[in-house]
Design an enzyme around this catalytic site. Structure first.
Site, PDB file in Angstrom:
ATOM      1  N   LYS A 155     116.182 126.908   1.667  1.00  0.00           N
ATOM      2  CA  LYS A 155     115.586 125.676   1.133  1.00  0.00           C
ATOM      3  C   LYS A 155     114.967 125.938  -0.241  1.00  0.00           C
ATOM      4  O   LYS A 155     114.711 127.090  -0.595  1.00  0.00           O
ATOM      5  CB  LYS A 155     114.545 125.146   2.128  1.00  0.00           C
ATOM      6  CG  LYS A 155     113.406 126.111   2.401  1.00  0.00           C
ATOM      7  CD  LYS A 155     112.631 125.750   3.673  1.00  0.00           C
ATOM      8  CE  LYS A 155     111.486 126.727   3.884  1.00  0.00           C
ATOM      9  NZ  LYS A 155     110.874 126.590   5.231  1.00  0.00           N
TER      10      LYS A 155
ATOM     11  N   TYR B  52      92.213 130.031 -25.049  1.00  0.00           N
ATOM     12  CA  TYR B  52      91.469 128.796 -24.809  1.00  0.00           C
ATOM     13  C   TYR B  52      90.129 129.063 -24.146  1.00  0.00           C
ATOM     14  O   TYR B  52      90.019 129.897 -23.247  1.00  0.00           O
ATOM     15  CB  TYR B  52      92.274 127.867 -23.887  1.00  0.00           C
ATOM     16  CG  TYR B  52      93.375 127.098 -24.576  1.00  0.00           C
ATOM     17  CD1 TYR B  52      93.106 126.255 -25.661  1.00  0.00           C
ATOM     18  CD2 TYR B  52      94.692 127.196 -24.134  1.00  0.00           C
ATOM     19  CE1 TYR B  52      94.123 125.541 -26.279  1.00  0.00           C
ATOM     20  CE2 TYR B  52      95.712 126.486 -24.735  1.00  0.00           C
ATOM     21  CZ  TYR B  52      95.424 125.646 -25.811  1.00  0.00           C
ATOM     22  OH  TYR B  52      96.427 124.952 -26.411  1.00  0.00           O
TER      23      TYR B  52
HETATM   24  C1  LIG Z   1     110.715 127.828   5.845  1.00  0.00           C
HETATM   25  C2  LIG Z   1     111.096 127.925   7.254  1.00  0.00           C
HETATM   26  C3  LIG Z   1     111.650 129.106   7.774  1.00  0.00           C
HETATM   27  C4  LIG Z   1     111.665 130.403   6.997  1.00  0.00           C
HETATM   28  O1  LIG Z   1     110.369 130.946   7.036  1.00  0.00           O
HETATM   29  P1  LIG Z   1     110.009 132.327   6.307  1.00  0.00           P
HETATM   30  O2  LIG Z   1     108.566 132.499   6.625  1.00  0.00           O
HETATM   31  O3  LIG Z   1     110.263 132.115   4.857  1.00  0.00           O
HETATM   32  O4  LIG Z   1     110.876 133.385   6.877  1.00  0.00           O
HETATM   33  C5  LIG Z   1     112.146 129.091   9.070  1.00  0.00           C
HETATM   34  N1  LIG Z   1     112.068 127.980   9.833  1.00  0.00           N
HETATM   35  C6  LIG Z   1     111.500 126.831   9.385  1.00  0.00           C
HETATM   36  C7  LIG Z   1     111.431 125.648  10.275  1.00  0.00           C
HETATM   37  C8  LIG Z   1     110.992 126.767   8.092  1.00  0.00           C
HETATM   38  O5  LIG Z   1     110.416 125.637   7.659  1.00  0.00           O
END
Ligand SMILES: *Cc1c(COP(=O)(O)O)cnc(C)c1O
Length: 349
Positions: free
Chosen positions: A35, A244
């Site tokens: 994702k 800044y």
């Molecule tokens: C993002 C996510 C993962 C992966 O999790 P990591 O901690 O990055 O390994 C797996 N399952 C779901 C439902 C997620 O939202």
């Protein structure tokens, strides 16, 4: 050239997937979570590399991301959509053969009416209270849904990065109670869950962050190096300020390098006066505020003026940088800017 170079080591990515795959028994399949543009590293190259390493199942947050995975891989691999079957997604799910993880009754109705016979999974909420069916909803729908033949039953752990947290056992018991005896393949563990041990593995694991070199997978190979060019260096006298709001003042004559990346490139403003950049293995403190396109670094102690400095790499992981910014590695990765020149190191094997 004033753009930083983001190097993504696809060989390290492959090594991390294989190591997480080896961490489970041979009957357990290892998927990959890609994702958010594969945690900011580029979904096309990442999924092509992982498919070559042996991954056959990919998880994305939304159908549009699933379309990108299908385009990169062609037919074959299974692409699971965590947000399920949302209104407006039917055509994409059907045409591109995506597998929605259905989260609630409205999605069940939409999916089974619009695409009867099309693959789906079910996401169950075992205590995180974010996504998936609650026990009562699942109990009511299970007879009907199991009849329709889900590919997968899944749930997600809220506290897997803390092995001692009581939520882990609580959710595990809940997952068993909701899914034992169904005969449907099950998935419970992301990266943290894999490290909790075999009781958490079930049939399919879903690592994300561990593939990309982040905690809680401490043994991960370094996937990301970020090298930033020095635009200008200047001598400042004791008592002069840098940046800044004048938040840093030289205590002694100092050599300051102005480096080309800032908060618009994902280097959080919280890194001001906190982060460290590296000239090879020599640390150089970031001094003053992070600006939109630039940061300033004290390089007084270096023998030679560097042409660039690294802010991510073997000496400073995404988690080290996240700690300095008061955030987590996931946020550092997914904030990596669009202006960097991306360089992919091809896998050796
Ligand atoms: C993002 C996510 C993962 C992966 O999790 P990591 O901690 O990055 O390994 C797996 N399952 C779901 C439902 C997620 O939202």
């Amino acid at each position: 050239m004033a753009s930083g170079t983001l190097t993504i080591d696809l060989d390290a990515l492959t090594a991390n997937w294989r190591a997480l795959d080896r961490a489970t028994a041979s009957g357990v399949q290892t998927a990959a979570v890609v994702k958010a543009d594969a945690y900011g590293l580029g979904i096309t190259r990442v999924v092509q590399t992982l498919a070559r390493a042996g991954a056959r199942r990919f998880f994305v947050a939304m159908a549009e991301e699933g379309a990108a995975v299908r385009q990169a891989l062609g037919p074959g691999p299974q692409i699971c959509v965590l947000s399920g079957h949302m209104a407006g997604d039917t055509e994409m799910i059907g045409d591109l053969d995506l597998t929605p993880m259905l989260n609630a009754l409205d999605q069940v109705t939409r999916h089974l009416e619009a695409l009867p016979g099309h693959a789906f999974g079910v996401q169950l909420d075992t205590g995180m209270n974010r996504l998936g069916m609650e026990p009562a909803e699942w109990e009511a729908l299970a007879p009907y849904l199991l009849e329709a033949g889900p590919e997968l039953l899944m749930s997600h752990l809220a506290c897997a990065d803390d092995p001692d947290h009581p939520m882990n056992e609580h959710q595990l018991a809940q997952f068993h109670a909701m899914t034992d005896g169904t005969g449907v393949p099950r998935s419970f563990a992301a990266t943290g869950g894999i490290l909790l041990g075999p009781r958490y593995h079930f049939d399919l694991t879903r690592p994300g962050i561990g593939l990309y070199g982040g905690r809680p997978y401490e043994g991960a190979a370094t996937v990301v190096t970020l090298s930033l060019p020095v635009i200008q260096t200047r001598q400042v006298e004791a008592g002069e300020i840098v940046g800044y709001s004048a938040t840093w003042e030289a205590e002694q004559p100092s050599l300051i390098a102005t480096v080309a990346a800032g908060y618009a490139d994902g280097l959080m403003r919280g890194l001001s006066n906190k982060a460290v950049l590296w000239d090879g293995d020599v640390p150089c403190p970031l001094v003053g505020r992070v600006s939109m396109d630039m940061i300033t670094v004290d390089v007084s102690h270096l023998a030679d003026l560097p042409r660039s400095l690294d802010i991510l790499g073997p000496y400073q992981t995404v988690d080290d940088l996240a700690d300095a910014a008061g955030t987590i590695g996931y946020e550092v990765l997914t904030s990596l800017g669009a202006r960097y020149t991306r360089r992919y190191v091809e896998p050796v094997t």
